[in-house]
Write a protein that holds these residues in place. Structure first.
Motif, PDB file in Angstrom:
ATOM      1  N   ALA A   1       8.568   9.372   2.323  1.00  0.00           N
ATOM      2  CA  ALA A   1       7.306  10.103   2.427  1.00  0.00           C
ATOM      3  C   ALA A   1       7.527  11.553   2.853  1.00  0.00           C
ATOM      4  O   ALA A   1       6.915  12.484   2.307  1.00  0.00           O
ATOM      5  CB  ALA A   1       6.379   9.401   3.406  1.00  0.00           C
TER       6      ALA A   1
ATOM      7  N   LEU B   1      -2.745  12.450   0.305  1.00  0.00           N
ATOM      8  CA  LEU B   1      -1.983  11.229   0.012  1.00  0.00           C
ATOM      9  C   LEU B   1      -0.650  11.234   0.741  1.00  0.00           C
ATOM     10  O   LEU B   1      -0.223  10.208   1.290  1.00  0.00           O
ATOM     11  CB  LEU B   1      -1.760  11.118  -1.498  1.00  0.00           C
ATOM     12  CG  LEU B   1      -2.992  10.852  -2.368  1.00  0.00           C
ATOM     13  CD1 LEU B   1      -2.629  10.998  -3.849  1.00  0.00           C
ATOM     14  CD2 LEU B   1      -3.553   9.470  -2.100  1.00  0.00           C
TER      15      LEU B   1
ATOM     16  N   GLU C   1      -3.329  15.739  -3.281  1.00  0.00           N
ATOM     17  CA  GLU C   1      -1.947  15.280  -3.138  1.00  0.00           C
ATOM     18  C   GLU C   1      -1.495  15.400  -1.688  1.00  0.00           C
ATOM     19  O   GLU C   1      -0.813  14.509  -1.148  1.00  0.00           O
ATOM     20  CB  GLU C   1      -1.066  16.107  -4.089  1.00  0.00           C
ATOM     21  CG  GLU C   1       0.415  15.879  -3.955  1.00  0.00           C
ATOM     22  CD  GLU C   1       1.077  16.939  -3.103  1.00  0.00           C
ATOM     23  OE1 GLU C   1       2.256  16.741  -2.764  1.00  0.00           O
ATOM     24  OE2 GLU C   1       0.416  17.942  -2.770  1.00  0.00           O
TER      25      GLU C   1
ATOM     26  N   ARG D   1       0.834  -1.199   0.000  1.00  0.00           N
ATOM     27  CA  ARG D   1       0.000   0.000   0.000  1.00  0.00           C
ATOM     28  C   ARG D   1       0.872   1.254   0.000  1.00  0.00           C
ATOM     29  O   ARG D   1       0.571   2.239  -0.690  1.00  0.00           O
ATOM     30  CB  ARG D   1      -0.933   0.000   1.218  1.00  0.00           C
ATOM     31  CG  ARG D   1      -1.724   1.287   1.425  1.00  0.00           C
ATOM     32  CD  ARG D   1      -2.573   1.628   0.221  1.00  0.00           C
ATOM     33  NE  ARG D   1      -3.259   2.894   0.376  1.00  0.00           N
ATOM     34  CZ  ARG D   1      -3.671   3.654  -0.642  1.00  0.00           C
ATOM     35  NH1 ARG D   1      -3.476   3.265  -1.894  1.00  0.00           N
ATOM     36  NH2 ARG D   1      -4.273   4.805  -0.428  1.00  0.00           N
ATOM     37  N   PHE D   2       1.993   1.220   0.737  1.00  0.00           N
ATOM     38  CA  PHE D   2       2.888   2.367   0.771  1.00  0.00           C
ATOM     39  C   PHE D   2       3.451   2.640  -0.628  1.00  0.00           C
ATOM     40  O   PHE D   2       3.491   3.786  -1.087  1.00  0.00           O
ATOM     41  CB  PHE D   2       4.031   2.117   1.765  1.00  0.00           C
ATOM     42  CG  PHE D   2       4.984   3.281   1.873  1.00  0.00           C
ATOM     43  CD1 PHE D   2       4.710   4.343   2.713  1.00  0.00           C
ATOM     44  CD2 PHE D   2       6.146   3.322   1.102  1.00  0.00           C
ATOM     45  CE1 PHE D   2       5.580   5.428   2.791  1.00  0.00           C
ATOM     46  CE2 PHE D   2       7.018   4.402   1.177  1.00  0.00           C
ATOM     47  CZ  PHE D   2       6.731   5.456   2.032  1.00  0.00           C
TER      48      PHE D   2
ATOM     49  N   GLU E   1       1.186   7.072  -6.540  1.00  0.00           N
ATOM     50  CA  GLU E   1       0.052   7.980  -6.750  1.00  0.00           C
ATOM     51  C   GLU E   1       0.441   9.417  -6.441  1.00  0.00           C
ATOM     52  O   GLU E   1       0.040  10.345  -7.158  1.00  0.00           O
ATOM     53  CB  GLU E   1      -1.124   7.541  -5.872  1.00  0.00           C
ATOM     54  CG  GLU E   1      -2.432   8.199  -6.251  1.00  0.00           C
ATOM     55  CD  GLU E   1      -3.630   7.603  -5.539  1.00  0.00           C
ATOM     56  OE1 GLU E   1      -4.727   8.152  -5.691  1.00  0.00           O
ATOM     57  OE2 GLU E   1      -3.461   6.588  -4.804  1.00  0.00           O
ATOM     58  N   ILE E   2       1.235   9.618  -5.398  1.00  0.00           N
ATOM     59  CA  ILE E   2       1.700  10.971  -5.055  1.00  0.00           C
ATOM     60  C   ILE E   2       2.482  11.573  -6.211  1.00  0.00           C
ATOM     61  O   ILE E   2       2.289  12.734  -6.590  1.00  0.00           O
ATOM     62  CB  ILE E   2       2.566  10.935  -3.777  1.00  0.00           C
ATOM     63  CG1 ILE E   2       1.697  10.625  -2.547  1.00  0.00           C
ATOM     64  CG2 ILE E   2       3.315  12.258  -3.581  1.00  0.00           C
ATOM     65  CD1 ILE E   2       2.493  10.222  -1.326  1.00  0.00           C
TER      66      ILE E   2
ATOM     67  N   GLN F   1       2.102   1.890  -3.433  1.00  0.00           N
ATOM     68  CA  GLN F   1       1.020   2.433  -4.255  1.00  0.00           C
ATOM     69  C   GLN F   1       0.816   3.929  -3.981  1.00  0.00           C
ATOM     70  O   GLN F   1       0.597   4.721  -4.899  1.00  0.00           O
ATOM     71  CB  GLN F   1      -0.277   1.662  -3.987  1.00  0.00           C
ATOM     72  CG  GLN F   1      -0.258   0.220  -4.472  1.00  0.00           C
ATOM     73  CD  GLN F   1      -1.481  -0.557  -4.002  1.00  0.00           C
ATOM     74  OE1 GLN F   1      -2.176  -0.156  -3.057  1.00  0.00           O
ATOM     75  NE2 GLN F   1      -1.752  -1.684  -4.662  1.00  0.00           N
ATOM     76  N   LEU F   2       0.902   4.275  -2.700  1.00  0.00           N
ATOM     77  CA  LEU F   2       0.730   5.688  -2.337  1.00  0.00           C
ATOM     78  C   LEU F   2       1.811   6.562  -2.951  1.00  0.00           C
ATOM     79  O   LEU F   2       1.538   7.639  -3.491  1.00  0.00           O
ATOM     80  CB  LEU F   2       0.758   5.841  -0.808  1.00  0.00           C
ATOM     81  CG  LEU F   2      -0.536   5.532  -0.060  1.00  0.00           C
ATOM     82  CD1 LEU F   2      -0.290   5.526   1.445  1.00  0.00           C
ATOM     83  CD2 LEU F   2      -1.608   6.576  -0.410  1.00  0.00           C
TER      84      LEU F   2
ATOM     85  N   GLU G   1      -1.113  10.524   4.381  1.00  0.00           N
ATOM     86  CA  GLU G   1      -1.400   9.103   4.572  1.00  0.00           C
ATOM     87  C   GLU G   1      -0.121   8.269   4.477  1.00  0.00           C
ATOM     88  O   GLU G   1       0.084   7.327   5.248  1.00  0.00           O
ATOM     89  CB  GLU G   1      -2.417   8.636   3.532  1.00  0.00           C
ATOM     90  CG  GLU G   1      -2.844   7.182   3.716  1.00  0.00           C
ATOM     91  CD  GLU G   1      -3.836   6.710   2.658  1.00  0.00           C
ATOM     92  OE1 GLU G   1      -4.057   5.471   2.580  1.00  0.00           O
ATOM     93  OE2 GLU G   1      -4.373   7.546   1.913  1.00  0.00           O
ATOM     94  N   ALA G   2       0.762   8.641   3.536  1.00  0.00           N
ATOM     95  CA  ALA G   2       2.018   7.891   3.373  1.00  0.00           C
ATOM     96  C   ALA G   2       2.908   8.043   4.597  1.00  0.00           C
ATOM     97  O   ALA G   2       3.517   7.065   5.059  1.00  0.00           O
ATOM     98  CB  ALA G   2       2.745   8.383   2.120  1.00  0.00           C
TER      99      ALA G   2
END
Length: 932
Positions: free
Chosen positions: A47, A27, A24, A7-8, A14-15, A10-11, A30-31
């Protein structure tokens, strides 16, 4: 369930593909939280490096400082595990260092010693990493300039220019922008303008560029007498900056521009729109200082125009109390200007104490002096609208007159608002009239339950006025004479009419008029007309001119229901010519005639009537109705091909809509559309952008938003903002697709492709056209769009020598023939000729081009005919058939008689051809045509 590390990853992906902004930022947060939950500092470092950049771009200074400090500590402790550059395409740690000193300098809470320590630490890290010192010198230059140490800043600027650029230098856009700002502040306007124009011409851009650079040369442009360039720069700068609160300084520069160029209403609007940004970043105090000074200059100019008492919307927000202090009620422009100056002076003094200079005090002096300068650069998207020249009545008699005029015009809500004041009148006959109006309006608004309690008051007023027979009649009929349309009410009216001979003339007229109105609502226009004539005779006998004129208006409505526009117009003309017509009835009649004239294509005459309606109803206080009247006038002026006049009417409409809480979005859409038609593409683009934002917030259905996006794109393209236009057309296409409006989707994609092809992005343009062609076939009834898209795709194929072009040309030609579109048939024949030339099929190409020329000439498009001939001649010449080209060139010259550019080009080229053929005398003769 996705594993945390997956998931990290993926984040992070996406960022890195998400534009700066709230999505942004969410996101990134969240990361960081996920990395902390996992307990992996290397992941957290990834992150947080992104968090530092995100916070810098979005104006979250506290987050940026904390995130950077965390990353720097990890890097210093173990550079192997925590490298300065993560090579993800974003800023590395050493680049981020440049933001730190600037951020500390932006708040007087940080001392000069702290700032100096950060600069020294930055230089230490750069030297240790064997990096060039351009980035360090840039940071030291910014520090000296911001502190007001101008001599030091100039020395550092010279040193910086002599220092070789490296990977940590400012980019071309930021470097030019920074020096342009410094030159502008130190009275080197020409140098500032030169740098920014180099930047624009070179297409350099960055996170807040070119909008920041453009804002920095607004005043230099003005001082150099280049007002139009300044206006264009302002509109572009503001459009690019207006959505990010971190751009507060840029917006401040634009607000000052509007204030000193005679656009005080726009200045006020921008202050209202952005005043809340003061509370966005608590540590960016220097931006607060700049914005407060700009707000003060703008509001002083607003006050100087006579609008000092105008409330500044949003200024009383709780979050702004720290900036302006507590205040009872809304802030006026004049009072807020004084408060803004006071806070700017306080903040400036804090900075100057920290820095040991008078830099901020001098900045305020410059702003006060700038506030006295004036330039005439009109921008029409915002303007103060003259309020209706009305004063509320001071007594019941005055309110009675106002209520009567409002009712006779047909402003139901305005009448209801005036009635409570008017009903204080002492005369029982007038009270009876007013109560009749209230009853009629309540029934018309489907509020019969509210009307019934009013009826006894009306009957009592009639008896007090000595009209007992009318009172008895209304007791028997209830609300039937006030428009209640149940079958029972209609039957009761018919019974009373049958036995009405003994009633007074006025009562007979009232019965006939009431029944005529019900017939009209029931679409029985003939019966309504007969009863209106009966009512008119009765009111004439009763010598009641007011109700006689009301009856005439009902008769006109009946004629219009019958479709007898000619008779209705004749009756309207006679009514308007009467001397005894009240202002309210005259406005009603003129509005009706305006609509009839508009429907008959007499747009200018209808618009003139609508303008007169606006003048009349402003005089008796029909505020809400005034917006509708301006809407009608603006629409008619649009249809009359007078967009400039439409702009003026729609501006009033927009202002009234904003004041009254009406449809401001619709009003601004019409205003923007009229501006585009009037040639004000830059202003239209800004306003369309605002409309689109509102529609998105309101979650308006996609196809409607797409229509706005299309006009935004067209405005941007007309203004030369082609990059943004491509994006807007793409967005429109996506929205049209969501709404399954396939023809419009294909049209948007086609427009997008045209711009891409213009800048030689031919592969992307072709791919778009191919997709558009597939999509438009889902809308076979949209013949015009289908022909346009298929034609464009055929031309794209033809330009590449792709044989697929000809099948498309055949299809377009068939559509043109089927729908008798002669010009399109000629145009696609011309396209066929050009495609044939690409394939080397010379004879066929020339034949097609000449066929197209003949077809254009037949339908009267002589310019296009000459263009096709010029192409055919060039094809012949390029294939060493100059002698064959001579006659074709001569025909093109003949067709170019009214097209000087075509004529000159053809003559020059023919002269060269004749010269090559040894026909020197003819060549000289032809070339002489150019001089003539």
């Amino acid at each position: 369930m996705t594993r945390p590390k997956k998931r990290f990853s993926q984040l992070i992906e996406e960022i890195d593909r998400t534009p700066w902004g709230p999505a942004e930022q969410t996101l990134v947060a969240e990361a960081v939280a996920l990395a902390q939950e996992i307990g992996d500092e290397q992941l957290e470092y990834q992150a947080r490096m992104r968090q530092t950049a995100s916070a810098n771009m979005n104006g979250a200074t506290d987050v940026m400082l904390n995130s950077f400090a965390w990353c720097l500590a990890r890097h210093d402790a173990d550079p192997g595990r925590f490298p300065a550059d993560l090579e993800y395409g974003g800023a590395d740690l050493m680049w981020q260092f440049k933001w730190m000193a600037s951020s500390l300098r932006s708040s007087p809470a940080f001392s000069q010693e702290q700032i100096a320590a950060v600069l020294d630490d930055m230089e230490t890290h750069y030297r240790a990493a064997d990096l060039g010192l351009s980035g360090v010198l840039t940071a030291r230059f910014e520090d000296a300039w911001d502190a007001g140490r101008i001599d030091d800043a100039e020395a550092l600027r010279v040193q910086l220019e002599a220092t070789p650029r490296d990977d940590h230098s400012h980019c071309d856009a930021c470097g030019r922008s920074q020096f342009a700002g410094f030159f502008a502040e130190t009275d080197r306007d020409a140098d500032a303008i030169r740098l920014v124009e180099e930047m624009i011409e070179g297409g350099f851009s960055c996170g807040e560029e070119p909008e920041h650079a453009l804002s920095r040369v607004l005043v230099p442009y003005l001082r150099n007498g280049r007002g139009e360039e300044a206006k264009t720069a302002h509109l572009r700068s503001y459009r690019l900056a207006k959505d990010n609160p971190d751009n507060l300084r840029i917006v401040a520069n634009n607000i000052v521009f509007t204030a000193i160029t005679g656009n005080e209403a726009r200045a006020l609007s921008l202050v209202e729109r952005h005043i809340g940004w003061l509370a966005h970043d608590g540590l960016n105090v220097d931006a607060h200082f700049a914005a407060l000074a700009a707000f003060a200059v703008a509001l002083d100019r607003v006050a100087a125009t006579g609008h000092g008492e105008t409330p500044v919307r949003g200024a009383d927000a709780a979050a702004l109390v720290p900036f302006f202090g507590p205040h009872d009620g809304p802030w006026s422009a004049a009072d807020l200007a004084a408060a803004a100056w006071a806070t700017a002076e306080r903040l400036g003094a804090e900075f100057d104490r920290r820095d040991g200079t008078d830099g901020h005090a001098r900045a305020l002096e410059r702003m006060r002096a700038l506030g006295t300068e004036s330039y005439d650069v009109p921008i029409r998207s915002d303007a103060f609208v003259a309020q209706p020249a009305t004063v509320d009545p001071t007594d019941a008699e005055g309110w009675y007159e106002r209520a009567m005029q409002l009712a006779q015009y047909g402003d139901e809500q305005g009448t209801l608002a005036a009635l409570p004041h008017a009903l204080e009148v002492a005369d029982p006959e007038k009270r009876a009239q007013l109560l009749s109006m209230r009853l009629g309006i309540l029934v018309a608004l489907d509020r019969a339950e509210d009307a019934w309690p009013v009826l006894p008051e009306r009957i009592a007023a009639l008896r007090a006025a000595g009209k007992a027979e009318q009172a008895d009649l209304e007791e028997r009929l209830g609300l039937a004479t006030f428009g209640l349309a149940t079958p029972e009410d209609a039957a009761a009216l018919d019974r009373e009419l049958a036995d009405a001979a003994a009633l007074p003339a006025w009562s007979r007229g009232d019965l006939a008029l009431s029944r005529a109105s019900l017939h009209l609502r029931g679409d029985d226009a003939d019966a309504a007309l007969n009863l209106a004539e009966q009512a008119a005779r009765a009111f004439a006998e009763a010598e009641d001119a007011r109700l006689s004129n009301t009856t005439t208006l009902v008769a006109i409505s009946a004629l219009l229901h019958k479709g007898d526009t000619e008779a209705a117009s004749a009756l309207l003309d006679r009514l308007i010519a009467q001397d005894d017509l009240s202002t309210g009835h005259r406005a009603h009649a003129l509005e009706t005639r305006a609509r009839i004239r508009g429907g008959s294509g007499d747009f200018a005459e209808g618009a003139a009537d609508a303008d007169e309606v606006c003048r009349l109803i402003a005089g008796f206080g029909a505020t809400r109705a005034l917006g509708s009247a301006h809407l009608l006038a603006g629409a008619l002026w649009e249809d009359a091909g007078e967009p400039e006049k439409a702009v003026a009417r729609f501006r009033v409409l927009a202002r009234i809509a904003a004041q009254e809480g009406a449809d401001a979005t619709g009003a601004d859409f019409r205003l923007a559309r009229a501006m585009l038609a009037a040639g004000d593409a830059e202003e239209a683009a800004e306003l369309f952008g605002t409309v689109l934002e509102r529609e998105e917030k309101a979650e308006v259905e996609p196809a409607s938003r797409a229509a706005t996006a299309m006009l935004l794109a067209r405005s941007l393209a007309t203004a030369g903002e082609f990059g943004q236009a491509v994006g807007a057309y793409g967005y429109a296409a996506d929205l049209f697709g969501q709404g399954e409006e396939y023809a419009d989707q294909a049209s948007a994609m086609s427009e997008q492709a045209k711009i891409l092809a213009r800048f030689d992005e031919n592969d992307d343009a072709l791919a778009l056209l191919e997709s558009a062609a597939d999509i438009v076939r889902r809308a076979p009834d949209a013949v015009g769009v289908m022909a346009d898209v298929l034609h464009n795709l055929g031309q794209a194929y033809g330009g590449r020598g792709d044989e697929r072009a000809f099948a498309l040309f055949d299809e377009v030609a068939a559509l043109a023939t089927e729908h008798e579109a002669d010009w399109l048939r000629a145009d696609v024949t011309d396209s066929r000729g050009r495609a044939l030339a690409q394939l080397g099929r010379i004879d066929e190409s020339v034949a097609a081009a000449l066929t197209a020329a003949d077809a254009f000439a037949t339908i009267g498009d002589i310019g296009s005919a000459g263009g096709s001939e010029l192409f055919a001649a060039r094809v012949l010449v390029s294939n060493e058939r100059g002698s064959d080209a001579v006659a074709v060139y001569r025909s093109a010259i003949e067709h170019g008689a009214e097209f000087p550019q075509l004529r000159q080009v053809a003559a020059l080229e023919l002269g060269d051809v004749l010269e090559g053929l040894g026909r020197h005398g003819e060549a000289a003769e032809v070339r002489a045509l150019v001089e003539s």
